[in-house]
Design an enzyme around this catalytic site. Structure first.
Site, mmCIF file in Angstrom:
data_model
loop_
_atom_site.group_PDB
_atom_site.id
_atom_site.type_symbol
_atom_site.label_atom_id
_atom_site.label_comp_id
_atom_site.label_asym_id
_atom_site.label_seq_id
_atom_site.Cartn_x
_atom_site.Cartn_y
_atom_site.Cartn_z
ATOM 1 N N HIS A 27 0.848 -1.157 0.108
ATOM 2 C CA HIS A 27 -0.093 -0.025 -0.166
ATOM 3 C C HIS A 27 0.705 1.345 0.076
ATOM 4 C CE1 HIS A 27 -2.682 -3.003 2.233
ATOM 5 N NE2 HIS A 27 -3.499 -2.420 1.321
ATOM 6 N N LYS B 14 -0.881 -6.075 -8.021
ATOM 7 C CA LYS B 14 -1.059 -7.318 -7.212
ATOM 8 C C LYS B 14 -2.361 -7.733 -7.555
ATOM 9 C CE LYS B 14 -1.480 -10.146 -3.424
ATOM 10 N NZ LYS B 14 -2.922 -9.920 -2.889
ATOM 11 N N SER C 253 0.044 -9.077 1.416
ATOM 12 C CA SER C 253 -1.283 -9.149 1.343
ATOM 13 C C SER C 253 -1.725 -8.753 2.758
ATOM 14 C CB SER C 253 -2.011 -10.278 0.717
ATOM 15 O OG SER C 253 -3.098 -10.250 1.101
HETATM 16 P P1 AMP Z 1 -6.394 -3.741 -0.421
HETATM 17 O O1 AMP Z 1 -6.377 -2.978 0.506
HETATM 18 O O2 AMP Z 1 -6.151 -5.225 -0.298
HETATM 19 O O3 AMP Z 1 -7.727 -3.646 -1.147
HETATM 20 O O4 AMP Z 1 -5.302 -3.135 -1.557
HETATM 21 C C1 AMP Z 1 -5.424 -1.683 -1.792
HETATM 22 C C2 AMP Z 1 -4.642 -1.394 -3.050
HETATM 23 O O5 AMP Z 1 -3.233 -1.855 -2.719
HETATM 24 C C3 AMP Z 1 -5.023 -2.305 -4.355
HETATM 25 O O6 AMP Z 1 -4.888 -1.512 -5.443
HETATM 26 C C4 AMP Z 1 -4.110 -3.342 -4.230
HETATM 27 O O7 AMP Z 1 -3.687 -3.887 -5.560
HETATM 28 C C5 AMP Z 1 -2.760 -2.653 -3.878
HETATM 29 N N1 AMP Z 1 -2.001 -3.705 -2.916
HETATM 30 C C6 AMP Z 1 -2.253 -4.504 -2.102
HETATM 31 N N2 AMP Z 1 -1.151 -5.493 -1.900
HETATM 32 C C7 AMP Z 1 -0.188 -4.927 -2.838
HETATM 33 C C8 AMP Z 1 1.336 -5.568 -3.141
HETATM 34 N N3 AMP Z 1 1.584 -6.503 -2.454
HETATM 35 N N4 AMP Z 1 1.917 -4.761 -4.115
HETATM 36 C C9 AMP Z 1 1.604 -3.786 -4.815
HETATM 37 N N5 AMP Z 1 0.186 -3.116 -4.484
HETATM 38 C C10 AMP Z 1 -0.618 -3.993 -3.591
#
Ligand code: AMP
Length: 280
Positions: free
Chosen positions: A37, A149, A185
């Site tokens: 993030h 991701k 993640s």
């Molecule tokens: P989330 O909180 O899981 O919904 O993710 C929010 C944003 O962060 C989304 O655009 C995801 O693709 C990005 N994101 C989550 N994990 C990663 C990672 N390991 N590398 C790059 N971006 C990430």
């Protein structure tokens, strides 16, 4: 850093920045932030004058038997991390603030959102597109940053923006991994030590497929077989392994630069996704 709880105050704040001639970038997240993030936040900083990060566990993208209730949350820690990154505002609404009780409209996409994760999570991308469009509207952002991701999510959002003429520039950010290769993640906290060790088979398999491609393999079927073989019995269940065109998410026969090789698999009760965009 301002903490904003309502759509109206977010719109007001964004309008004041625009009136001062400043552009606005949005980074949508569900919180429980990690380096992945934060890398998006740093990229957003380069793309606009002001950065807004939303922290919202969006109920409409979770199926009835999924992990909405137990999804990890730590608002205090998240806000401290964002303040340290120099974020201008964090938007953290309640579900009630985000959605009217009698809301009846959803964004629906009929092709890209039906394959891969969409085949296993039928309402997921409709919930994602709906909340993302609402966040774009409330934040009046010029730019929004999404991680590779969630490669299918990025493709679906790009398609929504294209097809609905949404005036927001979409920027993709590279996938961030742990030192041992596991894709970062928020859901990694669910993994037991043993499950986490087995989950390394995802990145190991994708690495093998990529190395094979670098050595001249052009067969998508072979790449998929390579990933499946590396995972073997280490996963409790493989939902899919695919090699697809990143714009259409249609399977390809021949690997090319930019081909998306993606996997989803279960380790205990945790479903993980990982991918490589083939690059030199
Ligand atoms: P989330 O909180 O899981 O919904 O993710 C929010 C944003 O962060 C989304 O655009 C995801 O693709 C990005 N994101 C989550 N994990 C990663 C990672 N390991 N590398 C790059 N971006 C990430």
């Amino acid at each position: 850093m301002k903490t904003v709880r309502t759509k109206k105050s977010l719109s007001r704040l964004s309008r004041s920045w625009h009136e001062a001639g400043q552009s606005v970038a949005l980074v949508p997240t569900m919180g429980y932030l990690h380096e992945g993030h934060l890398s998006l936040v740093r990229l957003a900083r380069k793309k606009a004058d002001r950065v807004v990060v939303s922290v919202f566990v969006n109920p409409t993208q979770f199926g009835p038997n999924e992990d909405f209730a137990k999804y990890p949350r730590d608002e205090k820690r998240d806000f401290a991390l964002l303040a340290a990154e120099g974020v201008d505002a964090v938007f953290a609404p309640t579900p009630q603030e985000m959605y009217g009780a009698d809301a009846t409209v959803r964004v629906v996409e009929s092709s890209l959102s039906k394959t891969m994760c969409g085949a296993f999570r039928p309402i997921h991308f409709s919930g994602v597109m709906t909340v993302v469009l609402k966040l774009f509207n409330a934040s009046r952002c010029d730019v929004a940053v999404f991680g590779e991701k969630d490669a299918q999510q990025l493709s679906v959002i790009r398609r929504m923006v294209r097809d609905l003429d949404v005036p927001v520039k979409i920027v993709g950010a590279p996938l961030v991994r742990e030192a041992d290769g596991l894709a970062r993640s928020s859901r990694n906290v669910y993994l037991s030590e043993g499950e986490r060790a087995r989950a390394l088979s995802l990145s190991a398999g994708l690495d093998k497929a990529r190395e094979d491609w670098l050595r001249g393999n052009e067969s998508a079927a072979r790449a998929v077989a390579t990933v499946r073989k590396a995972i073997g019995k280490k996963a409790d269940k493989i939902d899919y392994v695919v090699a697809v065109d990143p714009d259409t998410l249609e399977p390809v026969a021949k690997l090319e630069r930019g081909t998306l090789v993606a996997v989803a698999a279960w380790f205990g009760s945790t479903r993980l996704i990982d991918n490589h965009f083939l690059r030199r």
